[in-house]
Write a protein that holds these residues in place. Structure first.
Motif, PDB file in Angstrom:
ATOM      1  N   ARG A 175       6.644  -2.946   1.952  1.00  6.41           N
ATOM      2  CA  ARG A 175       6.275  -4.361   2.092  1.00  6.41           C
ATOM      3  C   ARG A 175       6.695  -4.956   3.438  1.00  6.41           C
ATOM      4  NH1 ARG A 175       3.998  -6.183  -2.323  1.00  6.41           N
ATOM      5  NH2 ARG A 175       4.415  -5.191  -4.319  1.00  6.41           N
ATOM      6  N   GLU A 217      10.130   0.603  -1.914  1.00  5.83           N
ATOM      7  CA  GLU A 217       9.162  -0.482  -2.112  1.00  5.83           C
ATOM      8  C   GLU A 217       9.341  -1.537  -1.022  1.00  5.83           C
ATOM      9  OE1 GLU A 217       5.965  -2.310  -4.001  1.00  5.83           O
ATOM     10  OE2 GLU A 217       6.844  -0.450  -4.726  1.00  5.83           O
ATOM     11  N   LEU A 251      -0.677  -3.172  -2.804  1.00  7.67           N
ATOM     12  CA  LEU A 251       0.112  -3.758  -1.721  1.00  7.67           C
ATOM     13  C   LEU A 251      -0.718  -4.693  -0.835  1.00  7.67           C
ATOM     14  CD1 LEU A 251       2.239  -0.603  -0.841  1.00  7.67           C
ATOM     15  CD2 LEU A 251       3.076  -2.740  -1.862  1.00  7.67           C
TER      16      LEU A 251
END
Length: 181
Positions: A109, A105, A154
Motif C-alpha cells: 500500500r 500488506e 489494491l
C-alpha cells in the motif's frame, strides 16, 4: 505515487520477462523479476528460501528485492517496466495459503505503481517449465488469477495482454504507457 512505474505480472511462463526484454530493447528502462534470481542464488548456496522449501522466507526475500527495485526505479525519470511488483508478494502468499503479514500488506500500500497493471494470462502455446519454474499448468493459471485479484483489490486497473507475439505485445503495452503520460 510513482506513475512512471508500470508492473507486468501474471503466472509463470506467460511471457512477462520476454516482453520486458523486448520493451528494454526498444528503449524502456526495466527492473528484473525477483523470484527467479532468488531461486538461482538459494540453489547455488544451498539456501532454504525457495518455493519448494521455506516459502515464508522466500516471500520475505522477494519483498526485500521488490522494495529495492521500487526505490531504484522511483529515482528514474522515464517509464520503467517492472517485472512483477510488491503486490506479487501478497498474491504469492495468498496463493499458497500463508498469512499475509501486516508489514507486507503495508509495503504494497505504501509503494504504489502506476494504476495501470499489465497481466499476462496463462497461455498454453508458450507455457514452459524449467528447474526454477516448476509450477504446472493448473498452478500457473491460479497464480495469474490470484495476482489479478490482488492488484484489483489494491486499486489497480488490470489490462490483460493479448495472445500475440512479443512484438505485438510490446506495441500494445507501449501504446498504453504513452496514453498514461
Amino acid at each position: 505515487m510513482c506513475d512512471h512505474l508500470f508492473v507486468v505480472t501474471g503466472g509463470p511462463g506467460t511471457g512477462k520477462s520476454t516482453l520486458i526484454e523486448e520493451l528494454a530493447r526498444r528503449g524502456l528502462q526495466s527492473m528484473p523479476e525477483a523470484g527467479r534470481a532468488i531461486i538461482r542464488d538459494q540453489v547455488r548456496i544451498g539456501g532454504a528460501a525457495v518455493p519448494w522449501g521455506d516459502r515464508a522466507l522466500y516471500a520475505e526475500l522477494m519483498l526485500g528485492w521488490e522494495l529495492r527495485s521500487y526505490h531504484e526505479a522511483a529515482a528514474l525519470e522515464r517509464p520503467v517496466m517492472m517485472d512483477r511488483g510488491i503486490p506479487d508478494v501478497v498474491g504469492y502468499l495468498t496463493l499458497i495459503g500463508l498469512p499475509v503479514a501486516a508489514h507486507i500488506e503495508a509495503a504494497a500500500r505504501l509503494h504504489p505503481y502506476n494504476r495501470l497493471v499489465f497481466l499476462a494470462p496463462y497461455w498454453p502455446a508458450i507455457f514452459t517449465q524449467d528447474d526454477e519454474r516448476r509450477q504446472d499448468r493448473r498452478e500457473a493459471e491460479a497464480t495469474g488469477r490470484v495476482l489479478g485479484e490482488t492488484y484489483a483489490r489494491l486499486g489497480y486497473r488490470i489490462v490483460e495482454l493479448p495472445f500475440r507475439g512479443v512484438e505485438e505485445r510490446a506495441d500494445f503495452v507501449l501504446a498504453r504507457v504513452e496514453g498514461e503520460r
